[in-house]
Design a protein around this motif. Structure first.
Motif, PDB file in Angstrom:
ATOM      1  N   SER A 204       0.829  -1.205   0.000  1.00 39.55           N
ATOM      2  CA  SER A 204       0.000   0.000   0.000  1.00 39.55           C
ATOM      3  C   SER A 204       0.864   1.256   0.000  1.00 39.55           C
ATOM      4  CB  SER A 204      -0.931  -0.006   1.214  1.00 39.55           C
ATOM      5  OG  SER A 204      -0.175  -0.078   2.393  1.00 39.55           O
ATOM      6  N   THR A 205       0.265   2.350  -0.453  1.00 39.73           N
ATOM      7  CA  THR A 205       0.962   3.632  -0.459  1.00 39.73           C
ATOM      8  C   THR A 205       1.081   4.151   0.967  1.00 39.73           C
ATOM      9  OG1 THR A 205      -0.117   4.069  -2.569  1.00 39.73           O
ATOM     10  CG2 THR A 205       0.909   5.944  -1.476  1.00 39.73           C
ATOM     11  N   PRO A 206       2.240   4.698   1.353  1.00 36.64           N
ATOM     12  CA  PRO A 206       2.378   5.238   2.708  1.00 36.64           C
ATOM     13  C   PRO A 206       1.365   6.364   2.977  1.00 36.64           C
ATOM     14  CG  PRO A 206       4.519   5.086   1.629  1.00 36.64           C
ATOM     15  CD  PRO A 206       3.490   4.805   0.582  1.00 36.64           C
ATOM     16  N   VAL A 207       0.923   6.468   4.208  1.00 37.18           N
ATOM     17  CA  VAL A 207       0.023   7.557   4.608  1.00 37.18           C
ATOM     18  C   VAL A 207       0.847   8.842   4.646  1.00 37.18           C
ATOM     19  CG1 VAL A 207      -1.552   8.423   6.374  1.00 37.18           C
ATOM     20  CG2 VAL A 207      -1.309   5.956   6.041  1.00 37.18           C
ATOM     21  N   ARG A 208       0.328   9.890   4.006  1.00 37.62           N
ATOM     22  CA  ARG A 208       1.049  11.164   3.944  1.00 37.62           C
ATOM     23  C   ARG A 208       0.641  12.006   5.148  1.00 37.62           C
ATOM     24  NH1 ARG A 208      -0.913  13.152  -1.749  1.00 37.62           N
ATOM     25  NH2 ARG A 208      -2.853  12.568  -0.698  1.00 37.62           N
ATOM     26  N   VAL A 209       1.625  12.314   5.996  1.00 43.97           N
ATOM     27  CA  VAL A 209       1.359  12.961   7.278  1.00 43.97           C
ATOM     28  C   VAL A 209       2.010  14.339   7.357  1.00 43.97           C
ATOM     29  CG1 VAL A 209       1.589  12.749   9.789  1.00 43.97           C
ATOM     30  CG2 VAL A 209       1.260  10.686   8.392  1.00 43.97           C
ATOM     31  N   ALA A 210       1.245  15.331   7.792  1.00 41.28           N
ATOM     32  CA  ALA A 210       1.780  16.659   8.083  1.00 41.28           C
ATOM     33  C   ALA A 210       1.892  16.807   9.597  1.00 41.28           C
ATOM     34  CB  ALA A 210       0.870  17.749   7.510  1.00 41.28           C
ATOM     35  N   VAL A 211       2.849  17.614  10.041  1.00 38.73           N
ATOM     36  CA  VAL A 211       3.086  17.822  11.475  1.00 38.73           C
ATOM     37  C   VAL A 211       2.984  19.312  11.785  1.00 38.73           C
ATOM     38  CG1 VAL A 211       4.797  17.655  13.329  1.00 38.73           C
ATOM     39  CG2 VAL A 211       4.552  15.772  11.692  1.00 38.73           C
TER      40      VAL A 211
ATOM     41  N   GLY B 240       7.049  18.287  17.910  1.00 41.85           N
ATOM     42  CA  GLY B 240       7.046  18.247  16.447  1.00 41.85           C
ATOM     43  C   GLY B 240       8.243  17.476  15.906  1.00 41.85           C
ATOM     44  N   ARG B 241       9.392  17.754  16.472  1.00 44.17           N
ATOM     45  CA  ARG B 241      10.615  17.066  16.023  1.00 44.17           C
ATOM     46  C   ARG B 241      10.568  15.575  16.362  1.00 44.17           C
ATOM     47  NH1 ARG B 241      15.955  20.951  16.536  1.00 44.17           N
ATOM     48  NH2 ARG B 241      15.326  22.372  14.859  1.00 44.17           N
ATOM     49  N   MET B 242       9.987  15.250  17.533  1.00 45.78           N
ATOM     50  CA  MET B 242       9.858  13.837  17.912  1.00 45.78           C
ATOM     51  C   MET B 242       8.965  13.096  16.909  1.00 45.78           C
ATOM     52  SD  MET B 242      10.968  11.834  20.369  1.00 45.78           S
ATOM     53  CE  MET B 242      11.304  12.841  21.807  1.00 45.78           C
ATOM     54  N   LEU B 243       7.872  13.767  16.478  1.00 41.62           N
ATOM     55  CA  LEU B 243       6.958  13.166  15.505  1.00 41.62           C
ATOM     56  C   LEU B 243       7.640  12.980  14.153  1.00 41.62           C
ATOM     57  CD1 LEU B 243       3.818  15.248  16.467  1.00 41.62           C
ATOM     58  CD2 LEU B 243       3.961  12.749  16.598  1.00 41.62           C
ATOM     59  N   ILE B 244       8.391  13.993  13.732  1.00 41.62           N
ATOM     60  CA  ILE B 244       9.093  13.919  12.444  1.00 41.62           C
ATOM     61  C   ILE B 244      10.121  12.786  12.461  1.00 41.62           C
ATOM     62  CG2 ILE B 244      10.769  15.143  10.985  1.00 41.62           C
ATOM     63  CD1 ILE B 244       9.144  17.741  11.702  1.00 41.62           C
ATOM     64  N   GLU B 245      10.819  12.645  13.586  1.00 45.29           N
ATOM     65  CA  GLU B 245      11.800  11.571  13.712  1.00 45.29           C
ATOM     66  C   GLU B 245      11.114  10.201  13.671  1.00 45.29           C
ATOM     67  OE1 GLU B 245      15.746  10.653  16.443  1.00 45.29           O
ATOM     68  OE2 GLU B 245      14.427  12.312  16.983  1.00 45.29           O
TER      69      GLU B 245
ATOM     70  N   PRO C 175      11.687  30.618  13.980  1.00 45.14           N
ATOM     71  CA  PRO C 175      12.916  30.741  13.188  1.00 45.14           C
ATOM     72  C   PRO C 175      13.085  29.603  12.178  1.00 45.14           C
ATOM     73  CG  PRO C 175      13.422  30.061  15.450  1.00 45.14           C
ATOM     74  CD  PRO C 175      11.967  30.418  15.415  1.00 45.14           C
ATOM     75  N   GLY C 176      12.277  28.525  12.352  1.00 43.18           N
ATOM     76  CA  GLY C 176      12.382  27.388  11.445  1.00 43.18           C
ATOM     77  C   GLY C 176      11.682  27.567  10.111  1.00 43.18           C
ATOM     78  N   ILE C 177      10.852  28.620   9.971  1.00 40.89           N
ATOM     79  CA  ILE C 177      10.089  28.827   8.740  1.00 40.89           C
ATOM     80  C   ILE C 177      11.015  28.870   7.519  1.00 40.89           C
ATOM     81  CG2 ILE C 177       8.652  30.492   7.457  1.00 40.89           C
ATOM     82  CD1 ILE C 177       7.084  29.045   9.627  1.00 40.89           C
ATOM     83  N   GLY C 178      10.657  28.081   6.513  1.00 42.99           N
ATOM     84  CA  GLY C 178      11.434  28.060   5.270  1.00 42.99           C
ATOM     85  C   GLY C 178      12.517  26.997   5.235  1.00 42.99           C
ATOM     86  N   SER C 179      12.887  26.475   6.410  1.00 43.71           N
ATOM     87  CA  SER C 179      13.947  25.455   6.429  1.00 43.71           C
ATOM     88  C   SER C 179      13.359  24.071   6.201  1.00 43.71           C
ATOM     89  CB  SER C 179      14.709  25.506   7.762  1.00 43.71           C
ATOM     90  OG  SER C 179      13.850  25.162   8.833  1.00 43.71           O
ATOM     91  N   ASP C 180      14.217  23.125   5.849  1.00 49.09           N
ATOM     92  CA  ASP C 180      13.772  21.748   5.643  1.00 49.09           C
ATOM     93  C   ASP C 180      13.371  21.138   6.985  1.00 49.09           C
ATOM     94  OD1 ASP C 180      14.014  18.724   5.280  1.00 49.09           O
ATOM     95  OD2 ASP C 180      14.370  19.414   3.227  1.00 49.09           O
ATOM     96  N   ALA C 181      12.236  20.470   7.014  1.00 51.87           N
ATOM     97  CA  ALA C 181      11.683  19.964   8.270  1.00 51.87           C
ATOM     98  C   ALA C 181      12.555  18.908   8.938  1.00 51.87           C
ATOM     99  CB  ALA C 181      10.284  19.405   8.033  1.00 51.87           C
ATOM    100  N   THR C 182      13.407  18.215   8.163  1.00 48.71           N
ATOM    101  CA  THR C 182      14.261  17.182   8.765  1.00 48.71           C
ATOM    102  C   THR C 182      15.728  17.615   8.831  1.00 48.71           C
ATOM    103  OG1 THR C 182      14.505  16.063   6.629  1.00 48.71           O
ATOM    104  CG2 THR C 182      12.758  15.262   8.078  1.00 48.71           C
TER     105      THR C 182
END
Length: 276
Positions: free
Chosen positions: A9-16, A24-29, A49-56
């Protein structure tokens, strides 16, 4: 990350939501470590300050998902949003989720009765799992408390003691309140009428129908909860201790998987874990 998944199956696409924060970082990890879910969006407040940066980026990895304060942009590729932020932000996110047909896992606490009613109304348009604590262990503990409360409805004084880190802004914790609600309901009481949140000075004897709360704040305590059933000649203590927020992230992913089979409605972790 999920492209190498062996699942058909296709992975579930999740936003945080709150992607730059601790949870948030714990969820992304946690998402990065799974095969059946993939990070598809990252939201944060405009002042972050994280706006615009890569989430990982904090993991030394490029996901191609930039952190944005534009809710619709952050949700455009998502099936589900996980939100552990503040009540006002969560409600704003849910309104957009309902509009776009994005499902939602809500771990935010501190909602007023009016805000909870608003969530229930919006859940008629999209599927929502909401719980004050997403930890599997905490939810099993709630089930144990329900059983204990039914058996010890008379002759036992009930006190709930919780401890959290120095940065926590609300007290008692959402989990402690949920514990009180579960116990009161099992005993046929209304927590609003029997809860005691503060004691000072000459308080008089303890009302046997009351449920007491005590809150401790200090250091980096992730979350400790103890419910004391104190009788004459014996007492029972049911305790849950969190040493890491990882448990909340793993519980949230179980909620995401549960939502795959639901289009609308307000659900909780007892539904997810089949504890009802």
């Amino acid at each position: 990350m999920a492209g190498n998944s062996s699942t058909a199956s296709t992975p579930v696409r999740v936003a945080v939501a709150g992607a730059s924060g601790r949870m948030g970082r714990m969820l992304i990890e946690a998402l990065r470590a799974t095969d059946d879910c993939v990070l598809a969006g990252a939201l944060d407040v405009a002042a972050s300050p994280g706006i615009g940066s890569d989430a990982t980026a904090f993991l030394g990895h490029a996901s191609g998902v930039a952190i944005t304060s534009d809710i619709k942009a952050g949700l455009q590729n998502a099936d589900v949003l996980i939100d552990f932020t503040r009540p006002e932000g969560t409600l704003a996110h849910l309104a957009v989720c309902a509009e776009l047909g994005v499902k939602m896992v809500i771990g935010t606490t501190g909602f007023s009765d009016e805000q909870k009613a608003e969530i229930a109304a919006l859940a008629q348009r999209t599927a929502v799992v909401m719980a004050p604590n997403m930890s599997v262990g905490v939810n099993v503990t709630l089930k144990l408390l329900e059983m204990a409360a039914k058996a010890m409805a008379t002759g036992y004084d009930i006190e709930i003691i919780e401890a959290h880190h120095r940065h926590k802004v609300d007290a008692p914790s959402g989990t402690a309140l949920k514990m009180g609600e579960v116990i009161a309901e099992a005993m046929g009481r209304d927590l609003k009428e029997c809860a005691v949140y503060a004691r000072e000075g000459i308080t008089g004897e303890r009302d046997p129908s009351s449920i007491g709360f005590a809150a401790i704040r200090g250091g980096d305590i992730v979350g400790d909860h103890t419910v004391l059933f104190a009788g004459i000649g014996e007492r029972i203590e049911i305790t849950h201790k969190s040493s890491s927020r990882t448990t909340y992230a793993q519980g949230s992913l179980r909620a995401v998987r549960y939502l795959a089979a639901h289009k609308t409605g307000l659900h909780d972790m007892f539904d997810v874990l089949n504890l009802k």
